[in-house]
Design a protein around this motif. Structure first.
Motif, PDB file in Angstrom:
ATOM      1  N   VAL A   1      48.289  44.158  48.297  1.00 32.80           N
ATOM      2  CA  VAL A   1      47.349  45.239  47.978  1.00 32.80           C
ATOM      3  C   VAL A   1      47.258  45.419  46.459  1.00 32.80           C
ATOM      4  O   VAL A   1      48.273  45.637  45.801  1.00 32.80           O
ATOM      5  N   PRO A   2      46.029  45.347  45.914  1.00 32.32           N
ATOM      6  CA  PRO A   2      45.866  45.527  44.474  1.00 32.32           C
ATOM      7  C   PRO A   2      45.505  46.963  44.094  1.00 32.32           C
ATOM      8  O   PRO A   2      44.928  47.707  44.887  1.00 32.32           O
ATOM      9  N   SER A   3      45.827  47.320  42.866  1.00 25.23           N
ATOM     10  CA  SER A   3      45.415  48.585  42.272  1.00 25.23           C
ATOM     11  C   SER A   3      45.038  48.260  40.833  1.00 25.23           C
ATOM     12  O   SER A   3      45.814  47.610  40.127  1.00 25.23           O
ATOM     13  N   TYR A   4      43.844  48.695  40.403  1.00 28.00           N
ATOM     14  CA  TYR A   4      43.366  48.297  39.075  1.00 28.00           C
ATOM     15  C   TYR A   4      42.550  49.413  38.436  1.00 28.00           C
ATOM     16  O   TYR A   4      42.080  50.313  39.124  1.00 28.00           O
ATOM     17  N   PRO A   5      42.367  49.363  37.110  1.00 27.47           N
ATOM     18  CA  PRO A   5      41.618  50.413  36.418  1.00 27.47           C
ATOM     19  C   PRO A   5      40.147  50.415  36.836  1.00 27.47           C
ATOM     20  O   PRO A   5      39.526  49.357  36.918  1.00 27.47           O
ATOM     21  N   LYS A   6      39.618  51.595  37.064  1.00 31.91           N
ATOM     22  CA  LYS A   6      38.212  51.731  37.470  1.00 31.91           C
ATOM     23  C   LYS A   6      37.326  52.153  36.295  1.00 31.91           C
ATOM     24  O   LYS A   6      36.137  52.330  36.460  1.00 31.91           O
ATOM     25  N   THR A   7      37.925  52.333  35.129  1.00 32.26           N
ATOM     26  CA  THR A   7      37.166  52.709  33.941  1.00 32.26           C
ATOM     27  C   THR A   7      37.196  51.553  32.945  1.00 32.26           C
ATOM     28  O   THR A   7      38.043  50.655  33.038  1.00 32.26           O
ATOM     29  N   ALA A   8      36.285  51.582  31.989  1.00 33.48           N
ATOM     30  CA  ALA A   8      36.182  50.512  31.000  1.00 33.48           C
ATOM     31  C   ALA A   8      37.418  50.485  30.096  1.00 33.48           C
ATOM     32  O   ALA A   8      37.970  51.523  29.749  1.00 33.48           O
ATOM     33  N   ILE A   9      37.823  49.270  29.742  1.00 31.25           N
ATOM     34  CA  ILE A   9      38.931  49.057  28.813  1.00 31.25           C
ATOM     35  C   ILE A   9      38.306  48.632  27.484  1.00 31.25           C
ATOM     36  O   ILE A   9      37.646  47.600  27.399  1.00 31.25           O
ATOM     37  N   ARG A  10      38.515  49.430  26.466  1.00 33.72           N
ATOM     38  CA  ARG A  10      37.918  49.163  25.146  1.00 33.72           C
ATOM     39  C   ARG A  10      38.584  47.959  24.468  1.00 33.72           C
ATOM     40  O   ARG A  10      39.716  47.615  24.803  1.00 33.72           O
ATOM     41  N   PRO A  11      37.884  47.326  23.537  1.00 30.29           N
ATOM     42  CA  PRO A  11      38.484  46.211  22.797  1.00 30.29           C
ATOM     43  C   PRO A  11      39.806  46.624  22.156  1.00 30.29           C
ATOM     44  O   PRO A  11      39.918  47.710  21.590  1.00 30.29           O
ATOM     45  N   GLY A  12      40.815  45.770  22.322  1.00 31.31           N
ATOM     46  CA  GLY A  12      42.140  46.047  21.780  1.00 31.31           C
ATOM     47  C   GLY A  12      43.041  46.838  22.701  1.00 31.31           C
ATOM     48  O   GLY A  12      44.253  46.880  22.495  1.00 31.31           O
ATOM     49  N   GLU A  13      42.479  47.479  23.728  1.00 31.51           N
ATOM     50  CA  GLU A  13      43.290  48.267  24.661  1.00 31.51           C
ATOM     51  C   GLU A  13      43.845  47.389  25.780  1.00 31.51           C
ATOM     52  O   GLU A  13      43.320  46.317  26.063  1.00 31.51           O
TER      53      GLU A  13
ATOM     54  N   ARG B   1      56.506  37.772  57.266  1.00 34.21           N
ATOM     55  CA  ARG B   1      56.070  36.698  56.352  1.00 34.21           C
ATOM     56  C   ARG B   1      57.236  35.819  55.917  1.00 34.21           C
ATOM     57  O   ARG B   1      57.403  35.552  54.751  1.00 34.21           O
ATOM     58  N   ARG B   2      58.039  35.330  56.834  1.00 33.40           N
ATOM     59  CA  ARG B   2      59.195  34.507  56.464  1.00 33.40           C
ATOM     60  C   ARG B   2      58.783  33.176  55.837  1.00 33.40           C
ATOM     61  O   ARG B   2      57.749  32.621  56.174  1.00 33.40           O
ATOM     62  N   GLY B   3      59.652  32.709  54.947  1.00 30.75           N
ATOM     63  CA  GLY B   3      59.423  31.403  54.306  1.00 30.75           C
ATOM     64  C   GLY B   3      58.831  31.569  52.919  1.00 30.75           C
ATOM     65  O   GLY B   3      58.777  32.660  52.357  1.00 30.75           O
ATOM     66  N   PHE B   4      58.393  30.441  52.349  1.00 32.14           N
ATOM     67  CA  PHE B   4      57.793  30.467  51.018  1.00 32.14           C
ATOM     68  C   PHE B   4      56.392  31.048  51.110  1.00 32.14           C
ATOM     69  O   PHE B   4      55.596  30.647  51.958  1.00 32.14           O
ATOM     70  N   GLN B   5      56.106  31.986  50.240  1.00 33.71           N
ATOM     71  CA  GLN B   5      54.817  32.676  50.237  1.00 33.71           C
ATOM     72  C   GLN B   5      54.157  32.532  48.868  1.00 33.71           C
ATOM     73  O   GLN B   5      54.811  32.714  47.839  1.00 33.71           O
ATOM     74  N   THR B   6      52.884  32.209  48.873  1.00 34.72           N
ATOM     75  CA  THR B   6      52.076  32.196  47.654  1.00 34.72           C
ATOM     76  C   THR B   6      50.791  32.932  47.975  1.00 34.72           C
ATOM     77  O   THR B   6      50.102  32.600  48.941  1.00 34.72           O
ATOM     78  N   LYS B   7      50.488  33.946  47.194  1.00 34.26           N
ATOM     79  CA  LYS B   7      49.279  34.750  47.399  1.00 34.26           C
ATOM     80  C   LYS B   7      48.440  34.697  46.128  1.00 34.26           C
ATOM     81  O   LYS B   7      48.962  34.739  45.015  1.00 34.26           O
ATOM     82  N   THR B   8      47.137  34.635  46.315  1.00 33.90           N
ATOM     83  CA  THR B   8      46.194  34.568  45.196  1.00 33.90           C
ATOM     84  C   THR B   8      45.482  35.901  45.050  1.00 33.90           C
ATOM     85  O   THR B   8      45.072  36.500  46.038  1.00 33.90           O
ATOM     86  N   ILE B   9      45.343  36.322  43.814  1.00 34.73           N
ATOM     87  CA  ILE B   9      44.618  37.555  43.487  1.00 34.73           C
ATOM     88  C   ILE B   9      43.423  37.141  42.634  1.00 34.73           C
ATOM     89  O   ILE B   9      43.590  36.410  41.652  1.00 34.73           O
ATOM     90  N   VAL B  10      42.225  37.576  43.014  1.00 37.45           N
ATOM     91  CA  VAL B  10      41.005  37.218  42.286  1.00 37.45           C
ATOM     92  C   VAL B  10      40.484  38.459  41.570  1.00 37.45           C
ATOM     93  O   VAL B  10      40.205  39.479  42.199  1.00 37.45           O
ATOM     94  N   VAL B  11      40.377  38.355  40.240  1.00 41.02           N
ATOM     95  CA  VAL B  11      39.904  39.451  39.399  1.00 41.02           C
ATOM     96  C   VAL B  11      38.479  39.112  38.947  1.00 41.02           C
ATOM     97  O   VAL B  11      38.257  38.059  38.346  1.00 41.02           O
ATOM     98  N   VAL B  12      37.532  39.992  39.268  1.00 45.40           N
ATOM     99  CA  VAL B  12      36.141  39.802  38.861  1.00 45.40           C
ATOM    100  C   VAL B  12      35.828  40.833  37.783  1.00 45.40           C
ATOM    101  O   VAL B  12      36.021  42.033  37.988  1.00 45.40           O
TER     102      VAL B  12
END
Length: 156
Positions: free
Chosen positions: A98-110, A123-134
């Motif tokens: 489950v992702p949680s991310y900023p919903k407001t703009a991030i200014r340059p340098g921030e 989920r036994r065993g080796f696990q690899t999960k991909t997160i896609v950021v748009v």
């Protein structure tokens, strides 16, 4: 038949009329200029004007964890570009992540963080999960990964 249509239309207008935005919420809304990505299909726009999302790391290994544990990690990033960075969406390859991310703009340098919580139940065993950021960057998709080895309780 016309009566039903008239009643439906009237109800729809009443419902939509009640959906006024709160003036206090206007500060939270993003300006359309912020979301506009000046890059075009012709790829002739000046890329130096775009936001840039620079992650401290794009992969995290939780190591060995016991099945049933929920672990989390914060992917820290900085906008190293010249325009405000807007993250439009963060999706994961599995419902156990489950992702949680900023919903407001991030200014340059921030900087900001994308928190990822992984529930290892079932989920036994080796696990690899991909997160896609748009985001409004070029390219507009960045992939992050988390890994772990999920072991049975008592199998340490």
């Amino acid at each position: 038949m016309n009566y039903r249509m008239l009643v439906f239309t009237g109800m729809l207008l009443i419902l939509l009329g009640g959906c006024k935005s709160n003036p206090k919420d206007q500060d939270q809304l993003l300006n359309s200029d912020v979301v506009n990505n000046p890059n075009s299909a012709s790829n002739q726009e000046d890329r130096s004007l775009l936001p840039i999302i620079a992650f401290e790391e794009t992969e995290h290994d939780f190591g060995r964890i016991i099945e049933g544990e929920t672990v989390s990690f914060n992917f820290t990033f900085t906008n190293t570009g010249k325009k405000d960075l807007v993250i439009a969406d963060v999706s994961t390859s599995c419902g156990c992540t489950v992702p949680s991310y900023p919903k407001t703009a991030i200014r340059p340098g921030e900087s900001g963080t994308i928190k990822i919580a992984f529930n290892s139940k079932g989920r036994r065993g080796f696990q690899t999960k991909t997160i896609v950021v748009v985001a409004n960057t070029q390219p507009n998709v960045t992939q992050l990964k988390i890994k772990s080895q999920v072991i049975a309780p008592g199998a340490e």
